[in-house]
Write a protein that holds these residues in place. Structure first.
Motif, PDB file in Angstrom:
ATOM      1  N   ASN A  36       0.833  -1.189   0.000  1.00 30.90           N
ATOM      2  CA  ASN A  36       0.000   0.000   0.000  1.00 30.90           C
ATOM      3  C   ASN A  36       0.867   1.238   0.000  1.00 30.90           C
ATOM      4  N   ALA A  37       0.430   2.252  -0.747  1.00 26.58           N
ATOM      5  CA  ALA A  37       1.016   3.580  -0.613  1.00 26.58           C
ATOM      6  C   ALA A  37      -0.109   4.464  -0.112  1.00 26.58           C
ATOM      7  N   ILE A  38       0.064   4.986   1.089  1.00 27.54           N
ATOM      8  CA  ILE A  38      -1.037   5.661   1.759  1.00 27.54           C
ATOM      9  C   ILE A  38      -0.753   7.151   1.826  1.00 27.54           C
ATOM     10  N   ALA A  39      -1.576   7.933   1.124  1.00 33.46           N
ATOM     11  CA  ALA A  39      -1.422   9.383   1.206  1.00 33.46           C
ATOM     12  C   ALA A  39      -1.846   9.832   2.594  1.00 33.46           C
ATOM     13  N   GLY A  40      -1.034  10.667   3.213  1.00 35.44           N
ATOM     14  CA  GLY A  40      -1.366  11.142   4.556  1.00 35.44           C
ATOM     15  C   GLY A  40      -1.253  12.636   4.634  1.00 35.44           C
ATOM     16  N   PHE A  41      -2.038  13.219   5.537  1.00 36.20           N
ATOM     17  CA  PHE A  41      -1.975  14.653   5.732  1.00 36.20           C
ATOM     18  C   PHE A  41      -2.168  14.941   7.216  1.00 36.20           C
ATOM     19  N   GLY A  42      -1.198  15.596   7.798  1.00 36.03           N
ATOM     20  CA  GLY A  42      -1.303  15.861   9.240  1.00 36.03           C
ATOM     21  C   GLY A  42      -1.320  17.339   9.530  1.00 36.03           C
ATOM     22  N   LEU A  43      -1.993  17.721  10.588  1.00 33.88           N
ATOM     23  CA  LEU A  43      -1.947  19.121  11.020  1.00 33.88           C
ATOM     24  C   LEU A  43      -2.096  19.168  12.543  1.00 33.88           C
ATOM     25  N   PRO A  44      -1.503  20.186  13.157  1.00 37.78           N
ATOM     26  CA  PRO A  44      -1.597  20.250  14.621  1.00 37.78           C
ATOM     27  C   PRO A  44      -3.033  20.460  15.061  1.00 37.78           C
ATOM     28  N   LEU A  45      -3.410  19.824  16.159  1.00 38.87           N
ATOM     29  CA  LEU A  45      -4.774  19.926  16.663  1.00 38.87           C
ATOM     30  C   LEU A  45      -5.053  21.349  17.115  1.00 38.87           C
ATOM     31  N   GLU A  46      -4.051  21.927  17.808  1.00 36.79           N
ATOM     32  CA  GLU A  46      -4.202  23.320  18.212  1.00 36.79           C
ATOM     33  C   GLU A  46      -3.013  24.107  17.690  1.00 36.79           C
ATOM     34  N   GLU A  47      -3.284  25.280  17.151  1.00 35.10           N
ATOM     35  CA  GLU A  47      -2.219  26.111  16.601  1.00 35.10           C
ATOM     36  C   GLU A  47      -1.291  26.557  17.727  1.00 35.10           C
ATOM     37  N   GLY A  48      -0.015  26.441  17.480  1.00 38.66           N
ATOM     38  CA  GLY A  48       0.951  26.984  18.439  1.00 38.66           C
ATOM     39  C   GLY A  48       0.968  26.293  19.787  1.00 38.66           C
ATOM     40  N   SER A  49       0.510  25.079  19.857  1.00 34.83           N
ATOM     41  CA  SER A  49       0.574  24.370  21.141  1.00 34.83           C
ATOM     42  C   SER A  49       1.883  23.602  21.201  1.00 34.83           C
ATOM     43  N   THR A  50       2.833  24.229  21.803  1.00 29.42           N
ATOM     44  CA  THR A  50       4.135  23.559  21.926  1.00 29.42           C
ATOM     45  C   THR A  50       4.434  23.349  23.398  1.00 29.42           C
ATOM     46  N   GLY A  51       5.654  23.117  23.699  1.00 26.72           N
ATOM     47  CA  GLY A  51       6.032  22.898  25.094  1.00 26.72           C
ATOM     48  C   GLY A  51       6.307  21.435  25.326  1.00 26.72           C
ATOM     49  N   PHE A  52       6.181  21.051  26.579  1.00 31.42           N
ATOM     50  CA  PHE A  52       6.507  19.667  26.915  1.00 31.42           C
ATOM     51  C   PHE A  52       5.422  18.714  26.439  1.00 31.42           C
ATOM     52  N   GLY A  53       5.752  17.454  26.447  1.00 31.64           N
ATOM     53  CA  GLY A  53       4.783  16.437  26.082  1.00 31.64           C
ATOM     54  C   GLY A  53       4.723  16.290  24.582  1.00 31.64           C
ATOM     55  N   THR A  54       3.956  15.317  24.151  1.00 34.64           N
ATOM     56  CA  THR A  54       3.842  15.045  22.733  1.00 34.64           C
ATOM     57  C   THR A  54       2.872  16.036  22.118  1.00 34.64           C
ATOM     58  N   PRO A  55       3.249  16.632  20.980  1.00 33.57           N
ATOM     59  CA  PRO A  55       2.290  17.513  20.316  1.00 33.57           C
ATOM     60  C   PRO A  55       1.082  16.713  19.824  1.00 33.57           C
ATOM     61  N   GLU A  56      -0.078  17.331  19.884  1.00 32.96           N
ATOM     62  CA  GLU A  56      -1.298  16.648  19.445  1.00 32.96           C
ATOM     63  C   GLU A  56      -1.515  16.931  17.958  1.00 32.96           C
ATOM     64  N   PHE A  57      -1.829  15.868  17.231  1.00 29.38           N
ATOM     65  CA  PHE A  57      -1.958  15.986  15.783  1.00 29.38           C
ATOM     66  C   PHE A  57      -3.241  15.357  15.278  1.00 29.38           C
ATOM     67  N   ILE A  58      -3.761  15.977  14.225  1.00 30.56           N
ATOM     68  CA  ILE A  58      -4.810  15.312  13.459  1.00 30.56           C
ATOM     69  C   ILE A  58      -4.102  14.642  12.289  1.00 30.56           C
ATOM     70  N   ILE A  59      -4.279  13.354  12.159  1.00 26.17           N
ATOM     71  CA  ILE A  59      -3.595  12.609  11.105  1.00 26.17           C
ATOM     72  C   ILE A  59      -4.655  12.082  10.134  1.00 26.17           C
ATOM     73  N   GLY A  60      -4.552  12.570   8.902  1.00 23.56           N
ATOM     74  CA  GLY A  60      -5.471  12.062   7.893  1.00 23.56           C
ATOM     75  C   GLY A  60      -4.782  11.025   7.034  1.00 23.56           C
ATOM     76  N   ALA A  61      -5.487   9.930   6.730  1.00 25.18           N
ATOM     77  CA  ALA A  61      -4.886   8.885   5.911  1.00 25.18           C
ATOM     78  C   ALA A  61      -5.883   8.437   4.839  1.00 25.18           C
ATOM     79  N   ASP A  62      -5.346   8.085   3.702  1.00 23.51           N
ATOM     80  CA  ASP A  62      -6.181   7.569   2.611  1.00 23.51           C
ATOM     81  C   ASP A  62      -6.747   6.215   3.036  1.00 23.51           C
ATOM     82  N   LEU A  63      -8.024   6.217   3.405  1.00 21.59           N
ATOM     83  CA  LEU A  63      -8.593   5.031   4.052  1.00 21.59           C
ATOM     84  C   LEU A  63      -8.725   3.835   3.119  1.00 21.59           C
TER      85      LEU A  63
END
Ligand SMILES: Nc1ncnc2c1ncn2[C@@H]1O[C@H](COP(=O)(O)OP(=O)(O)OP(=O)(O)O)[C@@H](O)[C@H]1O
Ligand SMILES: [Mg+2]
Lengths: 383, 240
Positions: A88-115
């Motif tokens: 499979n070659a899966i097109a993906g598109f990710g974007l941060p859940l909240e703009e400018g939310s940085t700092g400690f911990g894992t950044p939160e992401f919306i991950i889109g994938a070609d289902l």
């Protein structure tokens, strides 16, 4: 002898305290950073698991952790799909859940994938409740465990992603790594969310990454090589390459940790050496007396080594306990945001104490040998 | 029992050569009570250190109980000191962080004597010097005279063949000097314990049966068979 050594240390309370305090400061820093590093390493390990079972294709000049080199044309998907060995070659598109939310911990992401292609990839993580996304799902989301907890989400419920309602169809098991903070949606949904947030951006037929799932039995490194050779304008990140980038990331942090350890080593070690040399020289006559009345060289040696080891050990123990307390308080303070910044492992508890004790013993070697080597006559004649 | 043959100790200070002890032949028999006197710099301390195996002679030999010290390694010398010799020094005699009894026990610790026996023997030694009631006191809580008596107890506790004392009364007033030397004399008479005492003090020398006088590292006179028997003046402390 233990009692005797303690009494000797007690005799110079202020000096002993100050020396121990020096160690405490160093070990405190080491413990806190150690807990931070343990957390980081845990995430890195998770990331490794996540990336090691697939090949990521990104725009040329970019890396696993993003870059400014734009996006991939969707036409690349077909090109990659055509390479022998690709399942499979899966097109993906990710974007941060909240703009400018940085700092400690894992950044939160919306991950889109070609289902239509992503089933194998989405199955890399075990599902806890509900189901994984299926071809044709629109407005549906599967949440990583941390996000699910944060949204207090249930299967069948609704969550808001960038202001849009999504139906929760599944929740993943915790992986203690990056995907825990991902919200998985369809490629189209992710792209639409991005368009809504960035109206000036003309985005169409693009992907941020194309993830490749190999056919069973295919060597991933060779496959990565083949994709690299046959597809133009892309950068192929094989599991080995991903491993390298991930290690590089944690390498920097571990280097900082090593640096702090080195400073603790030099400062603490020198102050113990200094204290012990003072102890030995002010007790020269005592040492002479002991040797005159029959003390073995080894007994004098071990007495002073014990003293410096004890300074190291107590400094290490106190520093480590204070460090744990700080870590505990900081973790509690950030608990409401669902981010554990620190992880306490056995290494974090035992490591600094062992380190400080070994440091103390090593720093005591030179003064202790000096004490043990004193000739009784010379020591007795000293004023 | 203790025999030195031609022992010499030479110190080189730059080009200058100092013979602190110059070819001494001295023998000390069991049960003797002797003092070593002489002007400052005559080599008394150096001689005591050589006999006490704390220092190695430049030439000549020392033997204790028939054992030649010259042939021994530092480790074996330490063992011989531990087993055969007791020491009383002028001022720094006791470890400040240990109580009187613990200080007396110290040589027994080095001899690996089990703790109960150590405790018992230390108390016996303190009894000989009349200080059982101060067993738990630290040196800082004792008077100068008491500290020297504890040091004597420590020297006696291993039942050594010879107790060597370097100016044991150097820091004491006349009364305490008298009490301390009287104590050693009594111990010598009652138990036959051998003592060699380096001193400046003629009163101390007067108590001893043999007086060796040194000058410039050599024996100037060696007089035995002295039988003076001075008595310490009574003072307020003795009237109970
Ligand atoms: N470590 C040394 N280095 C150089 N010379 C020394 C050393 N120890 C002693 N001497 C010298 O050896 C000589 C004898 O010294 P020693 O200490 O034996 O004298 P002493 O009779 O005990 O004197 P005092 O009555 O002052 O204690 C002195 O001239 C002294 O300066
Ligand atoms: Mg002297």
């Amino acid at each position: 002898m233990f009692k005797y050594v303690l009494r000797n240390m007690w005799r110079r309370k202020a000096r002993t305290f100050l020396t121990v305090f020096g160690i405490v400061v160093g070990i405190f820093a080491l413990t806190v950073l150690g807990a931070l590093s343990a957390r980081l390493n845990q995430q890195v390990k998770g990331a490794r698991d996540w990336y090691s079972s697939k090949i990521s294709v990104v725009p040329a000049g970019s890396s696993l952790f993003g870059g400014d080199s734009g996006y991939l044309e969707l036409s690349k998907v077909a090109e990659i799909q055509a390479v022998p060995g690709v399942k499979n070659a899966i097109a993906g598109f990710g974007l941060p859940l909240e703009e400018g939310s940085t700092g400690f911990g894992t950044p939160e992401f919306i991950i889109g994938a070609d289902l239509s292609q992503a089933e194998d990839e989405l199955n890399l993580i075990k599902i806890k409740e509900g189901r994984i996304l299926q071809d044709g799902d629109q407005g549906k989301v599967v949440l990583g465990s941390t996000l699910a907890e944060k949204f207090d989400a249930k299967v069948g419920g609704t969550v808001q992603l960038k202001g849009e309602p999504f139906e929760v169809v599944g929740i993943y098991e915790p992986t203690l790594s990056a995907p825990d903070s991902f919200a998985f949606v369809s490629y189209e949904d992710a792209l639409n969310l991005f368009r809504a947030a960035n109206p000036y951006f003309q985005v169409d037929n693009i992907a941020a990454t194309i993830d490749v799932i190999p056919q069973p039995g295919v060597d991933m490194e060779e496959l990565a090589q083949r994709i690299d050779e046959s597809v133009e304008g892309v950068k192929v990140i094989s599991p080995a390459e991903a491993e390298k980038q991930i290690s590089q990331f944690s390498l920097i942090f571990n280097a900082i940790l090593l640096g702090i350890g080195f400073i603790a080593l030099v400062v603490g070690g020198l102050s113990i050496i200094n204290t012990m040399i003072m102890s030995v020289s002010e007790r020269t006559q005592e040492i002479g007396l002991k040797k005159a009345i029959g003390a073995e060289t080894g007994s004098v040696l071990s007495e002073y080594l014990l003293e410096s080891a004890l300074i190291g050990f107590s400094g290490g123990l106190i520093g480590m306990l204070l460090g744990l307390l700080a870590v505990f308080l900081l973790n509690n303070a950030t608990a409401s945001n669902q981010v554990a910044v620190f992880t306490i492992t056995w290494m974090v508890i035992v490591g600094p104490v062992v380190f400080a004790t070994v440091l103390g013993t090593a720093a005591g070697l030179f003064p202790a040998f000096r004490a043990a080597r004193l000739k009784p006559v010379d020591a007795l004649k000293e004023d | 029992m203790i025999v030195t043959r031609g022992i010499t100790k030479v110190y080189n200070i730059g080009p200058v050569e100092i013979k602190a002890v110059d070819g001494l032949d001295i023998s000390i028999e069991a049960g003797e009570f002797l003092s070593i006197v002489g002007p400052s710099g005559s080599g008394k301390t150096t001689l005591l250190h050589l006999i006490g195996l704390l220092d190695v002679p430049t030439s000549g030999s020392v033997s204790i109980d028939g054992q030649e010290a010259g042939a021994l390694s530092p480790k074996e010398l330490t063992r011989l000191r531990r087993e055969k010799l007791g020491f009383v020094f002028q001022e720094f005699n006791l470890l400040p962080v240990l109580g009187a009894r613990e200080n007396v026990e110290l040589p027994l610790r080095y001899l690996k004597v089990p703790s109960q026996e150590r405790h018992r023997r230390a108390m016996e030694a303190l009894e000989m010097v009349g200080l059982t009631n101060r067993a738990d006191n630290r040196p800082s809580q004792l008077s100068g005279g008491e500290r020297q008596r504890v040091a004597i107890a420590r020297a006696l506790v291993t039942d050594p063949v010879l107790v060597l004392a370097d100016e044991p009364t150097g820091e004491l007033d006349t009364h305490n000097t008298c009490k301390v030397i009287e104590l050693m004399r009594d111990l010598n008479r009652e138990t036959g314990q051998t003592f060699a005492i380096v001193t400046h003090d003629s009163m101390v020398a007067d108590y001893t049966r043999r007086v060796i006088t040194l000058r410039d590292g050599k024996v100037e006179s060696d007089i035995a068979g002295l039988e003076k028997d001075p008595v310490c003046e009574a003072d307020a402390e003795d009237i109970r």
